[in-house]
Design an enzyme around this catalytic site. Structure first.
Site, PDB file in Angstrom:
ATOM      1  N   GLU A   1     -13.152  -3.563   6.311  1.00  0.00           N
ATOM      2  CA  GLU A   1     -11.713  -3.304   6.329  1.00  0.00           C
ATOM      3  C   GLU A   1     -11.357  -2.854   4.928  1.00  0.00           C
ATOM      4  OE1 GLU A   1      -7.395  -5.437   7.139  1.00  0.00           O
ATOM      5  OE2 GLU A   1      -9.009  -6.564   6.190  1.00  0.00           O
TER       6      GLU A   1
ATOM      7  N   ASP B   1     -13.615  -8.516   5.223  1.00  0.00           N
ATOM      8  CA  ASP B   1     -12.159  -8.465   5.190  1.00  0.00           C
ATOM      9  C   ASP B   1     -11.644  -7.867   3.888  1.00  0.00           C
ATOM     10  OD1 ASP B   1      -9.445  -9.428   6.168  1.00  0.00           O
ATOM     11  OD2 ASP B   1      -9.592 -10.561   4.290  1.00  0.00           O
ATOM     12  N   ALA B   2     -10.689  -6.951   3.994  1.00  0.00           N
ATOM     13  CA  ALA B   2      -9.869  -6.462   2.874  1.00  0.00           C
ATOM     14  C   ALA B   2     -10.661  -6.218   1.598  1.00  0.00           C
ATOM     15  CB  ALA B   2      -8.724  -7.436   2.616  1.00  0.00           C
TER      16      ALA B   2
END
Length: 580
Positions: A284, A251-252
């Site tokens: 991501e 994530d991110a």
């Protein structure tokens, strides 16, 4: 380097290790037994052996005063504030000898385990997904969070699978059953921040964080430190080796300011996985760092492609969609031909974003029409099934499922689900108030919620009804949608996937304000062509004469020189019939 947390040594004892550089002393307290003082080690570590059997619970005690859960706990049966439980996943009797599947075969569906009633609930839907043509499930974050319900991105104990979803053994059973159905299992992991409730690390390991850099979630994690890197790398290896998951979605990672940590993580994963086993790492990354896709990572979620498609389908241009307001069809064509839209160009803030990506294969990009973020970060959680004409969504679905990029679906997409997916948490008291008001404040600059009374209509994330409303149901759906997905995924399985290795883009061009033609040379030398019209009016187009038409989303016959409104036409041109 020490291994974080507790590891069983034999039937009666375990080794405990805690990185606590701010602590003078650390003890481990196993239920109904005298505390055992851990020995201080170089670099802020405290470690030692104590009597403890699998299934027994324990706390760490800092300076004889502060009792905390193990930050590398493998299970928190009483929640984030409760004791940790000693777990031995090596005792699970795996039924399926599984080596994984090639990445180009991936058709991914993102799932929220809580909304499906835990690991056992997910097991119940696996046969249906496999029968549809899904080849991988991606589980939203599993790490222990505060309360009973959460998206998962507020986790504070990333090694402990959420207790309200089931036991660690139940998670093993889910992975095992998925493999038996031929499904890969990917897990979404959050290495860029901790949630706001239940994280005790700052109280005894403040160097875990930086005091010179802030993120939207607070002080940045200090990835310059070896102990911090090791914490997250060991977490990645736990999911892949102990639970035998097939991949991770990180994530991110744009919030991680040390890209070399990501490269190290990928290298360690590749070294740890046994020969012959296929494991996949997906990012991501708003920064569109194409170089990471050449340094151990297999693919990246292509937000650019989604954003351009969303603007074309809905006409919405507020927030981050502002970057795609001008000629979104050109941006979608660039995405299909080269991967990223932003490859160094300035975004709406005037900041250059991205790196050249045209040299990467289409399989390096995960394409989607919606996901948890793109639905749940809307104020009212509406899906595309409520935001655009069904015919346009049907055409875009043809592009998603037959283009050479890796397709990602969100739970319910394959039924044309019309139920919302909302942002939900389970916080209490002042934190609950702050999250509710912060959520509503996020939308104050949107025209539809500029008035305070309009913002009051945004559901309270902490209300149980917000969670219950987000459960996908098979009643409120678009008619015929499941059959549409079954047909398209059967076509992908037979006509696209076998030829994907070696595929390269031949280019894409807009042929109108909302129409384009995109072409790829497949691995067998044939050409895949997709003509897409998301506009309300027919579009003239020169379709090749000698073509095998695979799919046409329009309901009415039309000349080969006309692309119907809201339609997608997918064709294959064999090598021997290529035009000069």
């Amino acid at each position: 380097m020490h291994r974080h947390g507790a590891q069983p040594l034999d039937a009666t004892s375990a080794r405990f290790a805690l990185w606590a550089p701010d602590a003078r002393s650390v003890s481990v307290e196993v239920e109904q037994q005298p505390a055992v003082r851990l020995q201080p080690q170089e670099g802020g570590w405290h470690s030692g052996v104590a009597p403890c059997q699998t299934g027994e619970r324990y706390h760490f005690c800092i300076d004889d005063a502060l009792r905390v859960a193990d930050p590398a706990s493998r299970y928190q049966p009483e929640g984030v504030q409760g004791p940790s439980e000693l777990v031995d996943t090596s005792a699970y009797p795996w039924r399926h000898a599984w080596q994984g599947r090639p990445w180009h075969e991936a058709v991914i569906q993102e799932l929220h385990v809580g909304l499906l009633d835990g690991y056992s609930g997910v097991c119940k839907v696996l046969p249906r997904l496999a029968g549809l043509g899904i080849s991988a499930i991606e589980l939203m974050p599993l790490g222990q969070f505060s309360g009973e319900r959460n998206w998962g991105y507020d986790g504070v104990l990333p090694f402990a699978p959420q207790h309200s979803y089931g036991t660690p053994q139940a998670l093993c059973e889910l992975v095992d059953e998925a493999h038996g159905q031929g499904l890969m299992v990917l897990v979404d992991v959050v290495y860029n921040h901790f949630g706001p409730d239940g994280n005790s690390l700052p109280r005894y390991a403040s160097p875990f964080f930086r005091n010179d850099r802030q993120t939207p979630w607070g002080a940045a994690i200090d990835f310059r430190r070896a102990e911090v890197r090791e914490y997250f790398i060991q977490n990645a290896l736990m999911w892949l080796c102990d639970y035998r998951c097939d991949g991770l979605r990180l994530d991110a990672v744009h919030a991680i300011d040390q890209p070399d940590f990501l490269v190290e993580l990928a290298r360690r994963v590749r070294a740890a996985v046994e020969p012959g086993r296929q494991v996949w790492l997906v990012l991501e990354n708003e920064h569109n760092q194409a170089t990471l896709l050449e340094q151990g990572f297999d693919a990246q979620w292509n937000d650019d492609g989604h954003n351009a498609l969303h603007v074309l389908l809905t006409g919405e241009t507020e927030g981050y969609y502002t970057d795609y307001r001008e000629r979104p069809i050109d941006k979608l064509a660039r995405c299909l031909a080269q991967g990223f839209v932003f490859q160094g160009q300035a975004d709406r803030h005037g900041t250059p974003r991205g790196q050249p990506s045209g040299h990467l294969p289409p399989s390096a990009f995960v394409l989607f029409l919606q996901n948890h973020d793109q639905i749940g970060n809307r104020a009212l959680g509406e899906r595309l099934s409520r935001l655009c004409p069904p015919a346009a969504l049907k055409a875009a679905t043809g592009l998603l499922l037959l283009a050479p990029m890796i397709p990602l679906l969100f739970m319910g997409d394959d039924d044309g689900c019309r139920k919302p997916f909302l942002f939900f948490t389970d916080f209490h008291d002042n934190l609950a108030d702050a999250v509710r008001e912060g959520r509503r404040g996020e939308f104050a600059h949107f025209d539809a919620f500029a008035a305070p009374d309009k913002r009051e209509q945004i559901p309270d994330p902490n209300a149980a009804a917000t969670f219950e409303t987000s459960r996908p149901q098979h009643k409120d759906v678009l008619a015929g949608w499941h059959g549409l997905y079954q047909h398209l995924l059967d076509l992908r399985q037979r006509q696209v996937i076998p030829q994907l290795p070696g595929t390269r883009a031949l280019g894409a061009e807009a042929i109108g304000d909302k129409a384009l033609t995109a072409r790829w040379r497949l691995g067998d030398g044939s050409e895949l062509r997709i003509d897409l019209n998301l506009g309300e009016h027919p579009q003239s187009v020169a379709l090749p004469a000698l073509t095998r038409r695979l799919y046409d989303s329009s309901d009415s016959a039309h000349p080969d020189s006309v692309l119907a409104a809201h339609s997608c036409v997918v064709s294959r041109l064999p090598p021997e019939q290529e035009p000069s």
